[in-house]
Enzyme design. Structure first.
Site, PDB file in Angstrom:
ATOM      1  N   ILE A  21     -19.740  -0.957  -3.004  1.00  0.00           N
ATOM      2  CA  ILE A  21     -19.227  -1.728  -1.880  1.00  0.00           C
ATOM      3  C   ILE A  21     -18.924  -0.747  -0.747  1.00  0.00           C
ATOM      4  O   ILE A  21     -18.343   0.329  -0.988  1.00  0.00           O
ATOM      5  CB  ILE A  21     -17.919  -2.469  -2.296  1.00  0.00           C
ATOM      6  CG1 ILE A  21     -18.118  -3.253  -3.616  1.00  0.00           C
ATOM      7  CG2 ILE A  21     -17.439  -3.375  -1.168  1.00  0.00           C
ATOM      8  CD1 ILE A  21     -19.226  -4.284  -3.608  1.00  0.00           C
ATOM      9  N   LYS A  80     -11.385   2.593 -15.394  1.00  0.00           N
ATOM     10  CA  LYS A  80     -11.841   1.227 -15.096  1.00  0.00           C
ATOM     11  C   LYS A  80     -12.211   0.468 -16.379  1.00  0.00           C
ATOM     12  O   LYS A  80     -12.033  -0.753 -16.451  1.00  0.00           O
ATOM     13  CB  LYS A  80     -13.017   1.260 -14.129  1.00  0.00           C
ATOM     14  CG  LYS A  80     -12.617   1.746 -12.730  1.00  0.00           C
ATOM     15  CD  LYS A  80     -11.575   0.841 -12.097  1.00  0.00           C
ATOM     16  CE  LYS A  80     -11.254   1.196 -10.666  1.00  0.00           C
ATOM     17  NZ  LYS A  80     -10.263   0.316 -10.051  1.00  0.00           N
ATOM     18  N   TYR A  99     -12.623   8.309 -13.585  1.00  0.00           N
ATOM     19  CA  TYR A  99     -12.661   6.995 -12.927  1.00  0.00           C
ATOM     20  C   TYR A  99     -13.269   5.928 -13.855  1.00  0.00           C
ATOM     21  O   TYR A  99     -12.715   4.831 -14.011  1.00  0.00           O
ATOM     22  CB  TYR A  99     -13.478   7.112 -11.643  1.00  0.00           C
ATOM     23  CG  TYR A  99     -13.554   5.853 -10.822  1.00  0.00           C
ATOM     24  CD1 TYR A  99     -12.507   5.483  -9.989  1.00  0.00           C
ATOM     25  CD2 TYR A  99     -14.688   5.037 -10.860  1.00  0.00           C
ATOM     26  CE1 TYR A  99     -12.586   4.319  -9.217  1.00  0.00           C
ATOM     27  CE2 TYR A  99     -14.771   3.886 -10.108  1.00  0.00           C
ATOM     28  CZ  TYR A  99     -13.723   3.531  -9.282  1.00  0.00           C
ATOM     29  OH  TYR A  99     -13.801   2.386  -8.527  1.00  0.00           O
ATOM     30  N   ALA A 100     -14.392   6.273 -14.509  1.00  0.00           N
ATOM     31  CA  ALA A 100     -15.060   5.306 -15.389  1.00  0.00           C
ATOM     32  C   ALA A 100     -14.140   4.925 -16.550  1.00  0.00           C
ATOM     33  O   ALA A 100     -14.018   3.742 -16.896  1.00  0.00           O
ATOM     34  CB  ALA A 100     -16.375   5.886 -15.911  1.00  0.00           C
ATOM     35  N   THR A 140     -16.917   0.822   1.693  1.00  0.00           N
ATOM     36  CA  THR A 140     -15.495   0.981   2.052  1.00  0.00           C
ATOM     37  C   THR A 140     -15.244   2.476   2.266  1.00  0.00           C
ATOM     38  O   THR A 140     -16.110   3.307   1.945  1.00  0.00           O
ATOM     39  CB  THR A 140     -14.561   0.520   0.907  1.00  0.00           C
ATOM     40  OG1 THR A 140     -14.658   1.479  -0.165  1.00  0.00           O
ATOM     41  CG2 THR A 140     -14.884  -0.861   0.387  1.00  0.00           C
ATOM     42  N   ASP A 178       0.851  -1.193   0.000  1.00  0.00           N
ATOM     43  CA  ASP A 178       0.000   0.000   0.000  1.00  0.00           C
ATOM     44  C   ASP A 178       0.886   1.241   0.000  1.00  0.00           C
ATOM     45  O   ASP A 178       2.028   1.203   0.463  1.00  0.00           O
ATOM     46  CB  ASP A 178      -0.920   0.021   1.227  1.00  0.00           C
ATOM     47  CG  ASP A 178      -2.123   0.930   1.020  1.00  0.00           C
ATOM     48  OD1 ASP A 178      -3.220   0.402   0.719  1.00  0.00           O
ATOM     49  OD2 ASP A 178      -1.977   2.165   1.138  1.00  0.00           O
TER      50      ASP A 178
HETATM   51  P1  NAP Z   1     -10.146   2.174  -0.443  1.00  0.00           P
HETATM   52  O1  NAP Z   1     -10.764   1.680   0.810  1.00  0.00           O
HETATM   53  O2  NAP Z   1      -9.951   3.629  -0.629  1.00  0.00           O
HETATM   54  O3  NAP Z   1      -8.754   1.399  -0.647  1.00  0.00           O
HETATM   55  C1  NAP Z   1      -7.855   1.736  -1.652  1.00  0.00           C
HETATM   56  C2  NAP Z   1      -6.460   1.550  -1.130  1.00  0.00           C
HETATM   57  O4  NAP Z   1      -5.513   1.843  -2.186  1.00  0.00           O
HETATM   58  C3  NAP Z   1      -6.122   2.512   0.031  1.00  0.00           C
HETATM   59  O5  NAP Z   1      -5.422   1.830   1.035  1.00  0.00           O
HETATM   60  C4  NAP Z   1      -5.244   3.542  -0.660  1.00  0.00           C
HETATM   61  O6  NAP Z   1      -4.347   4.187   0.217  1.00  0.00           O
HETATM   62  C5  NAP Z   1      -4.508   2.673  -1.640  1.00  0.00           C
HETATM   63  N1  NAP Z   1      -3.837   3.463  -2.682  1.00  0.00           N
HETATM   64  C6  NAP Z   1      -4.245   4.636  -3.212  1.00  0.00           C
HETATM   65  N2  NAP Z   1      -3.355   5.070  -4.123  1.00  0.00           N
HETATM   66  C7  NAP Z   1      -2.357   4.150  -4.154  1.00  0.00           C
HETATM   67  C8  NAP Z   1      -1.150   4.048  -4.881  1.00  0.00           C
HETATM   68  N3  NAP Z   1      -0.773   5.001  -5.757  1.00  0.00           N
HETATM   69  N4  NAP Z   1      -0.355   2.977  -4.680  1.00  0.00           N
HETATM   70  C9  NAP Z   1      -0.698   2.023  -3.773  1.00  0.00           C
HETATM   71  N5  NAP Z   1      -1.831   2.075  -3.048  1.00  0.00           N
HETATM   72  C10 NAP Z   1      -2.654   3.131  -3.234  1.00  0.00           C
HETATM   73  O7  NAP Z   1     -11.006   1.706  -1.714  1.00  0.00           O
HETATM   74  P2  NAP Z   1     -11.788   0.349  -2.012  1.00  0.00           P
HETATM   75  O8  NAP Z   1     -13.213   0.699  -2.084  1.00  0.00           O
HETATM   76  O9  NAP Z   1     -11.327  -0.751  -1.156  1.00  0.00           O
HETATM   77  O10 NAP Z   1     -11.313   0.107  -3.510  1.00  0.00           O
HETATM   78  C11 NAP Z   1     -10.439  -0.952  -3.894  1.00  0.00           C
HETATM   79  C12 NAP Z   1     -10.530  -1.095  -5.397  1.00  0.00           C
HETATM   80  O11 NAP Z   1     -11.876  -1.450  -5.759  1.00  0.00           O
HETATM   81  C13 NAP Z   1     -10.233   0.195  -6.158  1.00  0.00           C
HETATM   82  O12 NAP Z   1      -9.530  -0.094  -7.337  1.00  0.00           O
HETATM   83  C14 NAP Z   1     -11.609   0.734  -6.483  1.00  0.00           C
HETATM   84  O13 NAP Z   1     -11.579   1.566  -7.612  1.00  0.00           O
HETATM   85  C15 NAP Z   1     -12.356  -0.560  -6.745  1.00  0.00           C
HETATM   86  N6  NAP Z   1     -13.804  -0.449  -6.629  1.00  0.00           N
HETATM   87  C16 NAP Z   1     -14.393  -0.072  -5.456  1.00  0.00           C
HETATM   88  C17 NAP Z   1     -15.786   0.009  -5.410  1.00  0.00           C
HETATM   89  C18 NAP Z   1     -16.505   0.402  -4.164  1.00  0.00           C
HETATM   90  O14 NAP Z   1     -17.729   0.567  -4.225  1.00  0.00           O
HETATM   91  N7  NAP Z   1     -15.850   0.556  -3.029  1.00  0.00           N
HETATM   92  C19 NAP Z   1     -16.556  -0.278  -6.546  1.00  0.00           C
HETATM   93  C20 NAP Z   1     -15.917  -0.647  -7.706  1.00  0.00           C
HETATM   94  C21 NAP Z   1     -14.548  -0.743  -7.743  1.00  0.00           C
HETATM   95  P3  NAP Z   1      -4.815   5.619   0.860  1.00  0.00           P
HETATM   96  O15 NAP Z   1      -6.087   5.349   1.607  1.00  0.00           O
HETATM   97  O16 NAP Z   1      -3.656   5.975   1.761  1.00  0.00           O
HETATM   98  O17 NAP Z   1      -5.010   6.540  -0.301  1.00  0.00           O
END
Ligand code: NAP
Length: 250
Positions: free
Chosen positions: A190, A161, A157-158, A192, A36
């Site tokens: 989701i 992805k 973002y879209a 988060t 991370d």
């Molecule tokens: P999250 O809780 O914000 O977790 C993302 C993690 O990635 C955080 O720990 C963040 O660190 C870290 N990160 C950010 N920039 C980074 C970098 N340059 N290098 C390494 N790590 C980095 O988000 P999440 O919801 O779990 O999302 C995880 C994945 O699922 C993402 O790709 C997101 O786009 C995708 N996704 C999520 C959802 C949803 O509804 N949650 C839906 C579709 C897709 P910091 O917090 O310190 O920035």
């Protein structure tokens, strides 16, 4: 256990889906490398999953910088002597704004982390998998339902992805001969820290469009990551798997 003897490298491991993936893949028998940008959060994740019989490690990683990705691989090789066979690209960010107001900087930042980051990690670690003749590689990329249909306020973002999804399909075509499978998961909404940023009014609107009438949990994504990482999915590659409670369109 379905992942016994395997090692998994998971980006974005300090939060949300990445953290849940570390927990579920560890439960299923894998050694965990939690990577991370905030290594303290990755270390906290390891404290949640620590098993005395497993070799886990936390790594500081900025997925958008190739030098950082190469350094992470070097650290991993120093510890395990070979690359992990499971790569999970979970790191991601949002910088939402309406298209007409979206800054070039915010557009680029999202592309750099979500799309270029997935490319850099996949390329660097798959090169190592091929060089070290590691068998049964599996890459799992986290795309999104919004990459299929777009979403108001998320042009950057879209697009990133959608890019992850076709990057996945291309990688699957190129890497199949190396015994590496590459698949994408398209989560819906989701719960988060990422979705905490979404205004309540919008959340309510989306919840009404979800046939299962609720947002998903990080664990519900992590279970599918574990399936795609394991030999249970040995004939699946280049696939995009919807995990969205039935949400058809954002
Ligand atoms: P999250 O809780 O914000 O977790 C993302 C993690 O990635 C955080 O720990 C963040 O660190 C870290 N990160 C950010 N920039 C980074 C970098 N340059 N290098 C390494 N790590 C980095 O988000 P999440 O919801 O779990 O999302 C995880 C994945 O699922 C993402 O790709 C997101 O786009 C995708 N996704 C999520 C959802 C949803 O509804 N949650 C839906 C579709 C897709 P910091 O917090 O310190 O920035």
């Amino acid at each position: 256990m379905s992942l016994s003897g395997k090692t998994a490298f998971i980006t974005g491991a300090g939060s949300g889906i990445g953290r849940a993936a570390c927990q579920i893949l560890s439960r299923d028998g894998a050694n965990i490398i939690a990577a991370d940008i905030n290594v303290k959060n990755a270390q906290e994740t390891l404290q949640l999953i620590e098993k005395p019989d497993k070799t886990n490690m936390a790594v500081s990683l900025n997925v958008s910088e190739s030098t950082s990705v190469k350094t992470a691989l070097k650290q991993v090789l120093e510890t395990y002597n070979q690359p992990p066979s499971i790569i999970v690209n979970c790191a991601g960010i949002t910088r939402d704004n309406f298209l007409l107001k979206l800054s070039e900087e915010n557009f680029q930042e999202v592309m750099d982390v979500n799309l270029k980051g997935t490319f850099l990690v996949t390329q660097t670690f798959c090169n190592a998998i091929v060089e070290h003749k590691v068998t049964k590689g599996s890459v799992v990329n986290i795309a999104s339902v919004v990459g299929k249909n777009g979403n108001i306020g998320q042009a950057n973002y879209a697009a990133s992805k959608a890019g992850v999804e076709v990057l996945t399909k291309t990688a699957a075509k190129e890497l199949g001969r190396e015994g590496i499978r590459v698949n994408a998961i398209l989560p819906g909404f989701i719960t988060t820290p990422m979705t905490e940023l979404v205004p309540d009014k919008l959340k309510e609107m989306f919840a009404n469009k979800i046939p299962l009438s609720r947002f998903g949990t990080p664990e519900e994504i992590a279970e599918v990551i574990s399936f795609l990482a394991s030999d249970k999915s040995s004939y699946i590659t280049g696939a995009s798997i919807d995990v969205n409670g039935g949400l058809i369109s954002t």
